[in-house]
Design an enzyme around this catalytic site. Sequence first.
Site, PDB file in Angstrom:
ATOM      1  N   LYS A   1       0.893  -1.167   0.000  1.00 45.51           N
ATOM      2  CA  LYS A   1       0.000   0.000   0.000  1.00 45.51           C
ATOM      3  C   LYS A   1       0.930   1.215   0.000  1.00 45.51           C
ATOM      4  O   LYS A   1       1.381   1.675   1.045  1.00 45.51           O
ATOM      5  CB  LYS A   1      -0.884  -0.018   1.253  1.00 45.51           C
TER       6      LYS A   1
ATOM      7  N   GLU B   1       9.526   2.483  11.007  1.00 51.12           N
ATOM      8  CA  GLU B   1      10.593   3.468  10.738  1.00 51.12           C
ATOM      9  C   GLU B   1       9.900   4.815  10.633  1.00 51.12           C
ATOM     10  O   GLU B   1       9.087   5.018   9.730  1.00 51.12           O
ATOM     11  CB  GLU B   1      11.319   3.150   9.428  1.00 51.12           C
TER      12      GLU B   1
ATOM     13  N   CYS C   1      13.634  11.619   6.060  1.00 54.47           N
ATOM     14  CA  CYS C   1      13.603  11.293   7.491  1.00 54.47           C
ATOM     15  C   CYS C   1      14.942  11.642   8.123  1.00 54.47           C
ATOM     16  O   CYS C   1      15.027  11.949   9.299  1.00 54.47           O
ATOM     17  CB  CYS C   1      13.286   9.825   7.681  1.00 54.47           C
TER      18      CYS C   1
ATOM     19  N   GLU D   1       9.474  17.668  14.181  1.00 54.31           N
ATOM     20  CA  GLU D   1       9.812  17.389  12.781  1.00 54.31           C
ATOM     21  C   GLU D   1       8.965  18.286  11.866  1.00 54.31           C
ATOM     22  O   GLU D   1       7.736  18.280  11.946  1.00 54.31           O
ATOM     23  CB  GLU D   1       9.546  15.924  12.444  1.00 54.31           C
TER      24      GLU D   1
HETATM   25  P1  NAD Z   1       2.497   9.348   6.700  1.00 55.22           P
HETATM   26  O1  NAD Z   1       2.627   8.769   8.073  1.00 55.22           O
HETATM   27  O2  NAD Z   1       1.513  10.430   6.490  1.00 55.22           O
HETATM   28  O3  NAD Z   1       2.091   8.209   5.649  1.00 55.22           O
HETATM   29  C1  NAD Z   1       2.891   7.076   5.457  1.00 55.22           C
HETATM   30  C2  NAD Z   1       2.028   5.947   4.910  1.00 55.22           C
HETATM   31  O4  NAD Z   1       1.114   5.538   5.925  1.00 55.22           O
HETATM   32  C3  NAD Z   1       1.183   6.329   3.693  1.00 55.22           C
HETATM   33  O5  NAD Z   1       1.156   5.251   2.791  1.00 55.22           O
HETATM   34  C4  NAD Z   1      -0.191   6.560   4.299  1.00 55.22           C
HETATM   35  O6  NAD Z   1      -1.244   6.369   3.394  1.00 55.22           O
HETATM   36  C5  NAD Z   1      -0.202   5.498   5.385  1.00 55.22           C
HETATM   37  N1  NAD Z   1      -1.149   5.717   6.497  1.00 55.22           N
HETATM   38  C6  NAD Z   1      -1.566   6.906   7.011  1.00 55.22           C
HETATM   39  N2  NAD Z   1      -2.435   6.680   8.035  1.00 55.22           N
HETATM   40  C7  NAD Z   1      -2.550   5.336   8.161  1.00 55.22           C
HETATM   41  C8  NAD Z   1      -3.289   4.485   9.036  1.00 55.22           C
HETATM   42  N3  NAD Z   1      -4.083   4.966   9.989  1.00 55.22           N
HETATM   43  N4  NAD Z   1      -3.164   3.147   8.891  1.00 55.22           N
HETATM   44  C9  NAD Z   1      -2.351   2.633   7.945  1.00 55.22           C
HETATM   45  N5  NAD Z   1      -1.635   3.381   7.083  1.00 55.22           N
HETATM   46  C10 NAD Z   1      -1.727   4.723   7.192  1.00 55.22           C
HETATM   47  O7  NAD Z   1       3.963   9.799   6.245  1.00 55.22           O
HETATM   48  P2  NAD Z   1       4.420  10.595   4.926  1.00 55.22           P
HETATM   49  O8  NAD Z   1       3.959  12.005   5.040  1.00 55.22           O
HETATM   50  O9  NAD Z   1       4.084   9.813   3.710  1.00 55.22           O
HETATM   51  O10 NAD Z   1       6.010  10.547   5.099  1.00 55.22           O
HETATM   52  C11 NAD Z   1       6.715  11.444   5.890  1.00 55.22           C
HETATM   53  C12 NAD Z   1       7.099  10.820   7.218  1.00 55.22           C
HETATM   54  O11 NAD Z   1       7.776   9.590   7.002  1.00 55.22           O
HETATM   55  C13 NAD Z   1       8.073  11.689   8.009  1.00 55.22           C
HETATM   56  O12 NAD Z   1       7.697  11.681   9.366  1.00 55.22           O
HETATM   57  C14 NAD Z   1       9.417  10.985   7.825  1.00 55.22           C
HETATM   58  O13 NAD Z   1      10.355  11.216   8.836  1.00 55.22           O
HETATM   59  C15 NAD Z   1       8.974   9.554   7.778  1.00 55.22           C
HETATM   60  N6  NAD Z   1       9.971   8.718   7.131  1.00 55.22           N
HETATM   61  C16 NAD Z   1      10.733   7.906   7.915  1.00 55.22           C
HETATM   62  C17 NAD Z   1      11.734   7.124   7.350  1.00 55.22           C
HETATM   63  C18 NAD Z   1      12.581   6.218   8.203  1.00 55.22           C
HETATM   64  O14 NAD Z   1      13.178   5.303   7.655  1.00 55.22           O
HETATM   65  N7  NAD Z   1      12.666   6.442   9.491  1.00 55.22           N
HETATM   66  C19 NAD Z   1      11.943   7.165   5.970  1.00 55.22           C
HETATM   67  C20 NAD Z   1      11.142   8.009   5.190  1.00 55.22           C
HETATM   68  C21 NAD Z   1      10.151   8.787   5.784  1.00 55.22           C
END
Ligand code: NAD
Length: 495
Positions: A175, A250, A284, A385
């Site tokens: 997804k 992550e 991230c 963040e």
């Molecule tokens: P997000 O949390 O908004 O979304 C990430 C994914 O989760 C998307 O596919 C989204 O549709 C899904 N999602 C959202 N709510 C959900 C729920 N209730 N149940 C299941 N899935 C759900 O994050 P984003 O805006 O896409 O990405 C940015 C964030 O990701 C930042 O906080 C960044 O630090 C983090 N990030 C972390 C790493 C790492 O390896 N630590 C790497 C890349 C990004």
Amino acid sequence: MSKTYKNFIAGRWTAPATGKYLENRNPADISDLIGRFPDSGPRDIEAAVVSAAKGFQIWSATPAPARGDVLRRVGDLLVDRKDDIARAMTREMGKVLAETGGDVQEGIDTAYYAASETRRLFGNTVPSELRSKWAMSYRRPIGICGLITPFNFPMAIPTWKMFPALACGNSVILKPSEDVPHTATLLVEILLDAGLPPEVIQLVHGRGQTAGRALVEHPTVPVVSFTGSTATGSTIGETCGRMHKRLSLEMGGKNAIVVMDDADLDLALDGVLWGAFGTTGQRCTATSRLLLQRRIHDKFVARLEEAANGMRLGSGLAKDTDVGPLIHQAARDKVERYVQIGKEDGAELVAGGRRGTGTRLSKGWFYRPTIFAGVRGNDRLAQEEIFGPVLSVIRFNSFDDAVRINNSVRYGLSSSLYTQDVHLAFRAMQRLDNGITYVNAPTIGAEAHLPFGGVKQTGNGHREGGWEVYHFYSETKVCYVDYSGMLQRAQIDNY
Ligand code: NAD
């Protein structure tokens, strides 16, 4: 007419049961509609799970090195299509071509590494306590893996999860982020062209609250791997804890570069600009805090201001662009809110603090590289963040102060120290409380064959990449073979 895309479920491209779609637009020019992608719901996830269960039967019975052959072909096809995928990724995500090419390269490296790991899924054979008995362990696949990925690495992060999961013999349901569905579609096309049995991979597009949530809550999906924000990770963690699922998280970061008085300042300047403003700060591992030792502080801030003001904004497809757009309006709104917070908290705006202007920027989510000086360790700018091109500069006196400030946030992904003192370098590696520490390099830049992840509220103890992730996607099974021909009792005091 824009194209309408489908999910990939049960071996074919399928329209969503909801009948609903989401628009995918170019963040550098929102008049450019890339396509309409499924806004899927629980019925689509249910169909995906039924198919993935069949896929698991097929794939778990396939010899691991044969699974590796498919992954090697996936790597070859990624090489062949790298440029096209990079362009498509820049169009839907915004970052510059050199970065999207790097994102695909990460997928290539991960494919070849995973292919080689299929010949190295080691178990152990150890001496038994008893005579004429063998004691050993092997690793076996677990089942259906639900993979939920963010927008900022549209190729690399899905491959970090998918390839090791497949190498270990699991089936997967991806997804992807609703902001970058096209790159995920191109990846699944490659897996199929490489000869992966179609039931082994399902692609379900949609929003997190609907498709993502249904995937996490499905009782027949025992493994969930999530990368995204800490807030979303907490919600997913609650569900997985209640349902006793294996979960890798992550999440967010608040990463710092520390520059000591003795550092090579030219090198540090390049590192800070790349760490803070590469990917428009949407990594991230992005450098969002800059800790400068007192003596070099003013001189370094002045150089940084000049360099940041000289950075060119534009479409990531244009050759002269340094910084692309933010992913969407909500992301830019968030950056603007934090700039306001910084001003209200009394920080000094040194550069940026405004949208990109000019005709070539008028249709996208552009924001100038922004620097605040005079930020204090407890300010919101230094703690939360932002996920955009905003750098907070904090002045410090001693190495101990820098360590304390670095460690004073709830996140723990990456950190960096610029110094020419080897003693300090080693102390930093031990004392900076992060999953990754760089010396004389910025806080960003992972290599596919090393474990990647963070401590504290960045992660839950697992790692992506490298050798460690193979433990996450496989279950250890222990086997004893007693060939003594008589009952030998373990766990009984025979002495
Ligand atoms: P997000 O949390 O908004 O979304 C990430 C994914 O989760 C998307 O596919 C989204 O549709 C899904 N999602 C959202 N709510 C959900 C729920 N209730 N149940 C299941 N899935 C759900 O994050 P984003 O805006 O896409 O990405 C940015 C964030 O990701 C930042 O906080 C960044 O630090 C983090 N990030 C972390 C790493 C790492 O390896 N630590 C790497 C890349 C990004």
